[in-house]
Design a protein around this motif. Structure first.
Motif, PDB file in Angstrom:
ATOM      1  N   VAL B  28      25.490  21.914  63.050  1.00 41.19           N
ATOM      2  CA  VAL B  28      25.391  22.546  61.738  1.00 41.19           C
ATOM      3  C   VAL B  28      24.344  23.663  61.748  1.00 41.19           C
ATOM      4  O   VAL B  28      24.462  24.636  60.999  1.00 41.19           O
ATOM      5  CB  VAL B  28      25.144  21.493  60.647  1.00 41.19           C
ATOM      6  N   ALA B  30      24.093  25.704  64.214  1.00 41.07           N
ATOM      7  CA  ALA B  30      24.904  26.823  64.731  1.00 41.07           C
ATOM      8  C   ALA B  30      25.811  27.377  63.635  1.00 41.07           C
ATOM      9  O   ALA B  30      26.012  28.586  63.539  1.00 41.07           O
ATOM     10  CB  ALA B  30      25.719  26.365  65.929  1.00 41.07           C
ATOM     11  N   ASN B  31      26.349  26.519  62.793  1.00 43.14           N
ATOM     12  CA  ASN B  31      27.197  26.993  61.696  1.00 43.14           C
ATOM     13  C   ASN B  31      26.482  28.019  60.833  1.00 43.14           C
ATOM     14  O   ASN B  31      27.107  28.955  60.322  1.00 43.14           O
ATOM     15  CB  ASN B  31      27.620  25.823  60.792  1.00 43.14           C
ATOM     16  N   PHE B  32      25.181  27.819  60.651  1.00 45.75           N
ATOM     17  CA  PHE B  32      24.467  28.682  59.713  1.00 45.75           C
ATOM     18  C   PHE B  32      23.465  29.611  60.412  1.00 45.75           C
ATOM     19  O   PHE B  32      22.573  30.158  59.774  1.00 45.75           O
ATOM     20  CB  PHE B  32      23.800  27.836  58.624  1.00 45.75           C
ATOM     21  N   GLY B  33      23.634  29.761  61.734  1.00 46.67           N
ATOM     22  CA  GLY B  33      22.856  30.772  62.436  1.00 46.67           C
ATOM     23  C   GLY B  33      21.440  30.356  62.797  1.00 46.67           C
ATOM     24  O   GLY B  33      20.600  31.201  63.075  1.00 46.67           O
ATOM     25  N   TYR B 160      22.312  25.998  55.082  1.00 49.78           N
ATOM     26  CA  TYR B 160      23.238  26.756  54.234  1.00 49.78           C
ATOM     27  C   TYR B 160      22.474  27.606  53.226  1.00 49.78           C
ATOM     28  O   TYR B 160      22.764  28.798  53.041  1.00 49.78           O
ATOM     29  CB  TYR B 160      24.179  25.784  53.516  1.00 49.78           C
ATOM     30  N   ARG B 163      20.875  30.584  54.922  1.00 50.13           N
ATOM     31  CA  ARG B 163      21.811  31.665  55.253  1.00 50.13           C
ATOM     32  C   ARG B 163      22.325  32.359  53.991  1.00 50.13           C
ATOM     33  O   ARG B 163      22.454  33.581  53.945  1.00 50.13           O
ATOM     34  CB  ARG B 163      22.988  31.108  56.061  1.00 50.13           C
TER      35      ARG B 163
END
Lengths: 261, 261
Positions: B28, B30-33, B160, B163
């Motif tokens: 997660v 990685a999902n949000f950088g 989240y 980002r």
């Protein structure tokens, strides 16, 4: 099931694959006050023991889950449904952020409308014909470099946004736990105490720098927004650290008197 | 690793238990950088194969994860750290929502400051002495009826928000005049110096109260967000106030030697 007095959106999982993920969805729904879970053609059937194992006690969301053969039936009673996808599709539906969707869902709930959030299965996501049954698309702002978002995480973020939107300034509730900052008279007392002891300790040199040194100390301490209790603590600190010097002087005086006497 | 041109906060997991959860956190992130993962005393050691299995390909966050024996070392280079807890604790640190924290982290990143988000282990969460090392508390608005939030979900919501905040508003520089806060290694040095001198001065009594007294002092000082220069000033304050005691002892010793000699 919610403490918010507003009917929360239902969560519709279309063709979910892993029972663990369904359980994780149930758990995170409970975290944010959602409770109406609907499953369309779960791959491994329903119920699945592993779902309860991964719900960590949020059993009620799973116990009450309803199973449907067709997505159309699962959403039949809803008056506002958003489809959640990892990337915006080529449809003419409005594309919303989770926050924008939460505001719309919130307004719909306030009007008494049943609402829902639709999520696709782990592998395939939602087909365009599923999306076409909805009123809009919700897209989570994923880094395009790594789009593989876990199903329960996608539910979490939307459920979180829904609850955050509904809650009226959660901060105020917390504020009650926090003691108010000391008044400036107490702070002035602390400043004076500290500065007196520092003066006695020869801290302020050269003397013409004293005003700016004093100002810097005051600014830093003021920024801490100390409570009254903390002001008392810091005055205790100053006293404790300084008392050696007082004792030195007392001792020296006593010894001098002894010798001289 | 991010498409946002802004350094993302690191994620510090304090005593995480399950490798699967560490992997889910990496995914997660990685999902949000986010990409900088730090582990403090992972229960089952590190690396753990099961972490990679649950990261779904976000291997780089796990490959680059750093392991620490002490939380203090894991956060030593950071200039803004928030502790994430399921419920506000009784400390005098500010309590923020994930959104408010994201705005602060974003501004700090824009100013070039290394930042971090601290999460406790699955069972115990964070202890107050861990929280006392941070600048504030982030509390996710969980339904009080079911507070058991999965670790990776807690990371997800904060990541989240970080980002979303970055995407929402292109960086406005943090007040350019403001010197950056000291890093946590400097703060740890100040804390240790003050506590050593207070110990020598007999400040901590009764002794069983020492841990909570220490915690309260650290929290108040952390809240001031001292700059490096201010840390040096306060160390000077401690030294100046304490030196009387050293002189007492030296004098007494000298006089004793004189008399005895």
């Amino acid at each position: 099931m919610s403490d918010t007095d507003l009917a929360a959106p239902c969560v519709i999982l279309n063709e979910p694959q892993l029972a663990e993920n369904i359980g994780a969805v149930g758990r995170v729904m409970a975290n944010f006050g959602l409770s109406d879970l609907r499953l369309v053609r779960p791959r491994d059937g329903w119920p699945q023991e592993r779902a309860w194992a991964s719900a960590s006690g949020a059993d009620w969301t799973l116990n009450d889950a309803k199973v449907f053969e067709r997505l159309e039936d699962a959403i039949a009673d809803l008056r506002l449904v958003y489809a959640t996808t990892a990337r915006p599709r080529e449809t003419q539906l409005p594309v919303l952020t989770p926050r924008e969707a939460a505001a719309e869902l919130n307004a719909a709930s306030a009007a008494g409308w049943p609402t829902g959030l639709l999520f696709g299965g782990e592998r395939a996501g939602l087909e365009t014909h599923d999306i076409a049954l909805c009123h809009g698309i919700v897209t989570i702002p994923i880094d395009p470099k790594f789009r593989s978002l876990n199903l329960a995480q996608a539910v979490a973020i939307n459920a979180y946004e829904w609850r955050q939107t509904v809650l009226d300034r959660p901060r105020e509730a917390f504020a009650a736990n926090v003691a108010p900052p000391a008044d400036q008279a107490s702070m002035a007392g602390l400043h004076a105490h500290l500065e007196t002891e520092l003066e006695a300790a020869g801290f302020f040199h050269p003397p013409d720098k004293k005003p700016s040194m004093v100002k810097n100390l005051r600014v830093a301490l003021n920024r801490a927004r100390l409570t009254e209790q903390e002001v008392r603590t810091f005055r205790g600190v100053v006293t404790a650290l300084s008392k050696g010097r007082g004792r030195v002087l007392a001792n020296l005086a006593a010894q001098k008197a002894e010798r001289g006497g």
